[in-house]
Every structure is written in structure tokens, then in C-alpha cells.
Design an enzyme around this catalytic site. Structure first.
Site, PDB file in Angstrom:
ATOM      1  N   GLY A 168      29.235  57.041  32.747  1.00 44.75           N
ATOM      2  CA  GLY A 168      27.902  56.906  33.490  1.00 44.75           C
ATOM      3  C   GLY A 168      27.412  55.729  32.934  1.00 44.75           C
TER       4      GLY A 168
ATOM      5  N   ASP B 205      36.391  54.704  37.508  1.00 46.72           N
ATOM      6  CA  ASP B 205      34.931  54.466  37.004  1.00 46.72           C
ATOM      7  C   ASP B 205      34.494  53.187  37.578  1.00 46.72           C
ATOM      8  OD1 ASP B 205      36.174  54.219  34.497  1.00 46.72           O
ATOM      9  OD2 ASP B 205      34.676  53.338  34.057  1.00 46.72           O
TER      10      ASP B 205
ATOM     11  N   ASP C  13      31.887  45.667  38.575  1.00 46.20           N
ATOM     12  CA  ASP C  13      31.860  45.777  37.033  1.00 46.20           C
ATOM     13  C   ASP C  13      32.919  44.786  36.481  1.00 46.20           C
ATOM     14  OD1 ASP C  13      30.206  47.783  37.109  1.00 46.20           O
ATOM     15  OD2 ASP C  13      31.717  49.447  36.948  1.00 46.20           O
TER      16      ASP C  13
END
Length: 485
Positions: free
Chosen positions: A89, A249, A259
Site C-alpha cells: 500500500g 505493485d 515509482d
């Protein structure tokens, strides 16, 4: 528009609260503005002068919430280096809300329930790297998240070997922050089928709105995700970009590069180059990136099986490598000034042999294409060999290349003009970023802003930084970085 006129919307609260946490950012100590991005100020119609106000720094730092903002962190799962982790998360990123088509997110904004053993912070060096490369990717027409601003602080943050660094925050922007890992998380929830439909509808609304009324919208969303990923991997490979941590992710459902951690643009070409020093097995090497992209798409297909006919998804996935290779060869033909419609077989053969020649000759990858672009005749093409350390392999390749160019018989000026559109003079390398980081740690942000300008205008002349158009100095080439970089 003034900052106090900005109104943010929240579209994530339609989900059950088990999928997110409402939480305000935790401000950094003594924040200061390092840089702001005029291009994205223009995108949301924000006045440049607002960057000079203390309220803008407070906004990026999480001290000031704009009208309509209800900050939150999202839950997701993911396969990290091939192993499933059920609970991940936003451990250091907090979503502020949406303006127009852009979701605002601050990275380094403090602890959330998803921080695990982390501290919720981002250090100055990693923040500078993400801030600049986001814009570099955009300028190269590589799908990416964007950035609005970067702030630093005196806030102590401990990273490698317990060394104290200063915390920073990047205000990032994206049409969506949903990842493949988000679908993995929803697929393992109670009432997973309904939750998956809700998440898929949300992704379609944000990233595939033309499918909203389509009868097979979930399967078509997947198919378009396959296409977007194939194109993204082709562009990464063509420009020598390495992500470093291609976990599910870190894989955007909008088909974007997201990211940025231990990333790198290729220095001296090495097809097996690894830019992440924790990637001991080379799972995310330059060579493997297209294969990992496909592997991640297979994980997504499995996560969608409750709302899609998974066999149809697998069947479409078979088209991935064909599309990725086609797009890659098309891009490489453009970078070489060749017409793939006339010389498709030659383009493929030349590309394969070029990569071998660049590696054998120890040649800086993107500098090679730029030097080739400058050539006005075949004699100058032959002299491109001068940038190589070991010449024989590339010398032989250049002769084969010239033969194909002669067969195409296109005007040199016409070819040169087309190559100038895809072969930048400047590509942001890690040693350049390190120079900016070193200065920034002394509170000199000049190079951060100059590199931002170079990143956003890589085809232009930047006379003061002519040295950045040359090969990476050997002692700084092909370094491996950590995830905290």
C-alpha cells in the site's frame, strides 16, 4: 488561477474503507521549495507566482489542505521479485485529491497504516531523481507520471548504513495511481467479484473511458492494458531505460512508468545490465524487462478471472510479444533513420547486430544515436566509430548500415531531420543527477532546475552543459543503485 481557488475532488471514497485509509500528511520540519514545474502549473492553470508563496510550500508539505481535499492512502498487494506479498500500500505516499484529470499525490508524506517497517519518508536524493526523470521520460514520449513540485527540509531521515539524510517530498501527478497490485488485493478480498467490478469500473472511468458502455468492457480493458504495456516496454528498451523494480505493485493500470527508484538510462551498452543492486538474480535486467512485463500481465489476468473469461485474456496475451517487438523495431528503425516499410528484415538484423556491436565496442548507448544523427554524409557515418573504445565490431556494423542506407537511397537531409525528432542530444544519466544531488545537499538547487530544463528540452542546445551530451565518464558508468536511491 490562485492556489486558494483550486478545488480538489475525491473519487476513491466510493470503495469500502477497508481499501484505503483517510489520513493527513505528516509535515516535514522547516520545509523549503527546491523546484516547481511550469509545464504542470500550465496543465492545471496555476499561476507561477503561487510558487513564491509560503502557502504553496505548506500545501506540498501537507500543512495546508485545499478546498475539497480529503487525504488518503490506498491498499494494494503485489508480487515483489516474483513472490506474492498480500499487504502493501501507500506506505509513504498520500493522495490529496483530483484536479481535472490529474490525481495529486505527495511522496514522502509520512506514516500510514501501510508503512510496515518504513518511516513514511523520502530522502532528498531519491526525490530529486524522481522529480527530474519523470519530466525526462515525458519529453522522450515515454508514458509516465508527472510532477508539480519538490520541497526539501531539515527533517532527519535514516537510510543506508544508518546515515542521517534530509527528508523531501515530491508532489506527483497521474491520471491514475491504480496498479496491477491493486487488483491483486481486491481479488483476495471478501466479496471479491463485486469489489473487482467496482475497481475495474473506476479504472475504466479514469483511463479507458471510451469503454464505459461497452458490453465486454472488463476484457477490453485488459486487452488495452496489454497493448499499452507492450508499447511502454518497447519505448523503455529503445531508449535504454531500466526501471529496476518491476514488481506488480509498481505497474500502472494506465500503462505509465511509475515509482522511480533505482532506475537508469543505459550508459555503455550492456544487454544484461542491472541497475538495482538488490536484484542479485537479474530479474529486472535490461534484457528481461519485456518478459517481466508479460509476466505481470499474466498476474493481472489471474486477478480478473472472477469478472472475465480468463481464457480470453490468456489468448489475447499471446499477441503481446508480437506487438512489443513490432513497436520496438519501428522505434529502432526511426532512431537509425531507416524506413521499416522498405527494409523490415534489414532493420531487424541491423538492430540485433547493433546491440552486439555496441556491447563489444564499449559504446555509450544514446550518444551513439545522437552522433549518427549529426552525420551529413557516409564519410561522417564511418567516423562515428571514434566514440567507441574498441572499434572493430562497430566499424563492421557501420559498413552494413551504410549498405542499407544506400539501398533506401533517401536524401541525407530528410533522414537527418527525421532522426533529430527521436534522438535527443541529452539523456539524463545517473552521474548528472548525482551532481545535482551533491549541490542540493549544500542548499544549491541551481543544477536541479537546470537539469529539469534539460530533461524537458532534450533535443535543444544547452551550451553550458555540452559535456552532458558526451559519453558517461567511465568511472560513473553503469552503477547499481539501492531502492532508497
Amino acid at each position: 488561477m490562485k492556489l486558494n481557488e483550486v478545488k480538489l475532488e475525491n473519487d476513491y471514497f466510493e470503495f469500502d474503507e477497508k481499501f484505503y485509509q483517510k489520513i493527513n500528511p505528516t509535515p516535514l520540519n522547516n520545509p523549503h521549495l527546491i523546484s516547481y514545474n511550469k509545464l504542470m502549473f500550465d496543465e492545471i492553470d496555476l499561476d507561477y507566482e503561487e510558487s513564491l508563496n509560503d502557502d504553496f510550500i505548506k500545501f506540498v508539505n501537507g500543512e495546508k489542505l485545499l478546498e475539497g481535499s480529503k487525504p488518503y492512502a490506498t491498499a494494494y498487494a503485489g508480487h515483489q521479485f516474483g513472490y506474492f506479498v498480500p499487504q502493501l500500500g501507500d506506505g509513504r505516499a498520500i493522495n490529496l485529491g483530483k484536479i481535472a484529470s490529474w490525481h495529486l499525490q505527495t511522496k514522502g508524506a509520512g506514516l500510514t497504516r501501510y508503512s510496515r517497517q518504513g518511516d513514511g519518508r523520502a530522502v532528498l536524493r531519491s526525490s530529486i531523481r524522481e522529480y527530474i526523470v519523470s519530466e525526462a521520460m515525458y519529453a522522450l514520449d515515454i508514458p509516465t507520471t508527472r510532477v508539480l513540485a519538490l520541497i526539501g527540509s531539515t527533517h532527519p531521515v535514516f537510510r543506508d548504513y544508518g546515515v542521517s539524510e534530509t527528508g523531501a517530498t515530491v508532489l506527483r501527478m497521474s491520471p491514475s495511481w491504480v496498479r496491477i497490485g491493486t487488483f491483486e488485493y481486491f481479488a483476495r478480498s471478501k466479496d471479491s467479484k463485486e469489489n473487482l467490478k467496482q475497481l475495474a469500473d473506476y479504472v475504466i472511468k479514469n483511463s479507458y473511458s471510451h469503454l464505459i458502455l461497452d458490453e465486454n468492457k472488463y476484457e477490453k480493458m485488459y486487452c488495452e492494458m496489454v497493448d499499452k504495456t507492450a508499447l511502454l516496454m518497447a519505448k523503455w528498451q529503445a531508449y535504454g531505460f531500466m526501471h529496476g523494480v518491476m514488481n506488480t505493485d509498481n505497474f500502472s493500470m494506465a500503462g505509465l512508468s511509475i515509482d522511480y527508484g533505482p532506475f537508469a538510462f543505459m550508459d555503455y551498452f550492456n544487454i544484461n545490465q542491472i541497475c538495482n543492486h538488490t536484484d542479485i538474480e537479474g530479474r529486472y535486467s535490461y534484457l528481461n524487462q519485456p518478459y517481466v512485463g508479460r509476466w505481470n500481465l499474466e498476474i493481472l489476468a489471474n486477478s480478473l478471472k472472477e469478472i472475465c473469461d480468463v481464457e480470453n485474456l490468456y489468448e489475447y496475451l499471446k499477441t503481446y510479444f508480437h506487438l512489443q517487438e513490432k513497436e520496438y523495431l519501428t522505434l529502432m528503425a526511426s532512431r537509425l533513420g531507416l524506413d521499416i516499410s522498405k527494409s523490415s528484415d534489414s532493420c531487424a538484423q541491423l538492430t540485433i547486430s547493433l546491440l552486439k556491436a555496441l556491447q563489444t565496442s564499449k559504446t555509450d548507448y544514446n550518444q551513439f544515436f545522437y552522433e549518427l544523427t549529426k552525420c551529413k554524409n557516409y564519410d561522417e557515418v564511418r567516423k562515428v566509430i571514434d566514440i567507441s573504445i574498441y572499434r572493430q565490431a562497430l566499424d563492421k556494423w557501420l559498413e552494413e548500415y551504410i549498405k542499407v542506407r544506400e539501398l533506401e537511397n533517401k536524401d541525407f537531409d530528410e533522414v537527418q531531420n527525421s532522426m533529430k525528432k527521436v534522438n535527443p542530444k541529452y539523456v539524463i544519466k545517473n552521474y548528472m543527477l548525482q551532481e545535482a544531488i551533491d549541490k542540493a545537499q549544500e542548499r544549491d538547487f541551481t543544477l536541479v532546475n537546470d537539469l529539469l530544463n534539460i530533461a524537458q528540452n532534450p533535443y535543444d542546445e544547452h551550451k553550458e552543459y555540452e559535456r552532458y551530451s558526451k559519453a558517461t565518464p567511465l568511472e560513473f558508468s553503469n552503477v547499481k543503485l539501492s531502492c532508497s536511491s
